[in-house]
Scaffold this active site. Structure first.
Site, mmCIF file in Angstrom:
data_model
loop_
_atom_site.group_PDB
_atom_site.id
_atom_site.type_symbol
_atom_site.label_atom_id
_atom_site.label_comp_id
_atom_site.label_asym_id
_atom_site.label_seq_id
_atom_site.Cartn_x
_atom_site.Cartn_y
_atom_site.Cartn_z
ATOM 1 N N ASP A 11 0.874 -1.192 0.000
ATOM 2 C CA ASP A 11 0.000 0.000 0.000
ATOM 3 C C ASP A 11 0.907 1.237 0.000
ATOM 4 O O ASP A 11 2.130 1.120 0.182
ATOM 5 C CB ASP A 11 -0.899 -0.004 1.254
ATOM 6 C CG ASP A 11 -1.855 1.189 1.298
ATOM 7 O OD1 ASP A 11 -2.365 1.600 0.240
ATOM 8 O OD2 ASP A 11 -2.092 1.733 2.399
ATOM 9 N N TYR A 43 -1.131 8.657 -2.626
ATOM 10 C CA TYR A 43 -1.309 8.385 -4.056
ATOM 11 C C TYR A 43 -2.506 9.158 -4.631
ATOM 12 O O TYR A 43 -2.548 9.453 -5.831
ATOM 13 C CB TYR A 43 -1.560 6.886 -4.278
ATOM 14 C CG TYR A 43 -0.322 5.999 -4.257
ATOM 15 C CD1 TYR A 43 0.962 6.518 -4.079
ATOM 16 C CD2 TYR A 43 -0.448 4.620 -4.432
ATOM 17 C CE1 TYR A 43 2.075 5.689 -4.066
ATOM 18 C CE2 TYR A 43 0.667 3.783 -4.426
ATOM 19 C CZ TYR A 43 1.926 4.316 -4.240
ATOM 20 O OH TYR A 43 3.017 3.492 -4.238
ATOM 21 N N CYS A 75 -4.443 -1.623 -1.880
ATOM 22 C CA CYS A 75 -4.655 -0.191 -2.114
ATOM 23 C C CYS A 75 -5.581 -0.056 -3.315
ATOM 24 O O CYS A 75 -5.275 -0.565 -4.404
ATOM 25 C CB CYS A 75 -3.314 0.469 -2.409
ATOM 26 S SG CYS A 75 -3.423 2.186 -2.932
ATOM 27 N N THR A 77 -6.393 2.713 -4.917
ATOM 28 C CA THR A 77 -5.878 3.649 -5.919
ATOM 29 C C THR A 77 -4.893 2.929 -6.836
ATOM 30 O O THR A 77 -5.020 2.981 -8.072
ATOM 31 C CB THR A 77 -5.176 4.846 -5.227
ATOM 32 O OG1 THR A 77 -6.031 5.371 -4.212
ATOM 33 C CG2 THR A 77 -4.847 5.933 -6.221
ATOM 34 N N CYS A 189 -11.073 2.822 -0.103
ATOM 35 C CA CYS A 189 -9.663 3.147 0.156
ATOM 36 C C CYS A 189 -9.323 2.352 1.402
ATOM 37 O O CYS A 189 -10.084 2.383 2.385
ATOM 38 C CB CYS A 189 -9.507 4.649 0.410
ATOM 39 S SG CYS A 189 -7.856 5.080 1.056
ATOM 40 N N THR A 190 -8.222 1.628 1.368
ATOM 41 C CA THR A 190 -7.935 0.721 2.487
ATOM 42 C C THR A 190 -7.618 1.464 3.785
ATOM 43 O O THR A 190 -7.661 0.869 4.859
ATOM 44 C CB THR A 190 -6.782 -0.229 2.123
ATOM 45 O OG1 THR A 190 -5.657 0.550 1.659
ATOM 46 C CG2 THR A 190 -7.195 -1.205 1.041
ATOM 47 N N HIS A 191 -7.322 2.746 3.694
ATOM 48 C CA HIS A 191 -7.121 3.522 4.930
ATOM 49 C C HIS A 191 -8.435 3.717 5.698
ATOM 50 O O HIS A 191 -8.415 3.888 6.917
ATOM 51 C CB HIS A 191 -6.561 4.915 4.611
ATOM 52 C CG HIS A 191 -5.080 4.955 4.377
ATOM 53 N ND1 HIS A 191 -4.503 4.510 3.203
ATOM 54 C CD2 HIS A 191 -4.055 5.378 5.169
ATOM 55 C CE1 HIS A 191 -3.182 4.677 3.279
ATOM 56 N NE2 HIS A 191 -2.886 5.199 4.457
HETATM 57 N N1 DGL Z 1 -4.766 3.247 0.724
HETATM 58 C C1 DGL Z 1 -4.897 3.759 -0.574
HETATM 59 C C2 DGL Z 1 -6.195 3.292 -1.247
HETATM 60 O O1 DGL Z 1 -6.719 2.254 -0.905
HETATM 61 C C3 DGL Z 1 -4.662 5.205 -0.907
HETATM 62 C C4 DGL Z 1 -4.149 6.213 0.019
HETATM 63 C C5 DGL Z 1 -3.350 7.292 -0.717
HETATM 64 O O2 DGL Z 1 -2.155 7.047 -0.840
HETATM 65 O O3 DGL Z 1 -3.917 8.299 -1.154
HETATM 66 O O4 DGL Z 1 -6.666 3.920 -2.157
#
Ligand code: DGL
Length: 264
Positions: A11, A43, A75, A77, A189-191
């Site tokens: 990620d 990202y 991730c 993105t 988004c995994t965050h």
């Molecule tokens: N964790 C990422 C996702 O699932 C993106 C976070 C980022 O770098 O903007 O999209």
């Protein structure tokens, strides 16, 4: 297959830990390397070309160095932009993380679904195709909530989350036409699942959240069926840049079974 060959989760930052939690529950014996491109984080505001170049280049270097049996791009993105390209260049099974629109479409009662992702994810053709295939006849409202990425990064470093950040994400979706009807929100988004409690608070108890982590764990379990797992050294987290604030992540990483940090 070397039984000590790891699964590599990738990620931009700590978001993929939400996928790792589901993977641990499914495959507790699997050796794992958790790789974060903190040098490229976030990202979401980057161009497609920039994200694709970083992800292809880094995964190429990492797979040469660590010989993983499987790579999971944890991730949305990176996956919605570069999954096809990575599969073209690497001879390792690659599992991606794409917005959980299909389960959300099955769960919604009113037919109005919200989707929170990064700015880059919500504009991808990949998401248009998932919508057309799985959410026909439903309304899918998208909102770029990139500031949740920083909030999740801070939370895992032990810092408080400002409720206004989650409130802005809720208001962004609620403020779209028909947005007040949303009963299901895709955390694309995994965050974002790392902020589940805070997001539930912001959206209210009537909204349910869906993410792809359990489905990814099932897919990895299926693809590694019949393989042996031996952990010959402690699982670790790999970072692309040696930031001074990485030390603050150690307690959170330990909760996910990542006992050490390394630099790429
Ligand atoms: N964790 C990422 C996702 O699932 C993106 C976070 C980022 O770098 O903007 O999209």
């Amino acid at each position: 297959m070397d039984a000590s060959a790891p699964l590599l989760l990738f990620d931009s930052g700590v978001g993929g830990l939400s996928v790792l939690a589901a993977l641990r529950a499914a495959l507790p014996a699997a050796p794992v390397i958790y790789a974060a491109d903190n040098g490229g984080l976030p990202y979401g505001p980057k161009s497609e070309a920039e994200v694709a170049a970083r992800v292809c280049g880094l995964l190429g270097r990492m797979s040469e160095r660590y010989r993983p049996r499987l790579i999971c791009i944890a991730c949305n993105t990176a996956s919605t932009i570069a999954l096809g390209m990575v599969r073209d260049v690497l001879a390792v099974p690659i599992v991606g993380t794409v917005p959980a629109i299909k389960p959300a479409a099955a769960l919604t009662r009113c037919g109005v679904i919200g989707l929170l992702g990064t700015a880059a994810t919500i504009r991808q053709g990949y998401v248009d195709r998932l919508e057309a295939e799985f959410a026909g006849g439903k309304r899918l409202l998208r909102f770029a909530a990139g500031e949740l990425v920083g909030a999740a990064e801070a939370k895992l470093r032990g810092q408080p989350v400002d409720p206004a950040v989650c409130a802005r994400a809720a208001a962004g979706l609620r403020g779209s036409p028909d947005g007040e009807q949303i009963d299901t929100v895709v955390l694309a988004c995994t965050h974002f699942p790392l902020l589940l409690g805070e997001l539930q608070q912001a959206f209210g108890p009537q909204v349910q959240f869906v993410d792809g982590a359990a489905g990814i764990a099932r897919r990895i379990t299926h693809l590694t069926q019949g393989q042996d797992f031996v952990r010959t050294r402690p699982d670790f987290a790999l970072f692309t840049r040696d930031d001074p604030d990485l030390a603050a992540l150690a307690p959170a990483l330990a909760r996910y079974g990542l006992e050490r940090m390394e630099a790429l």
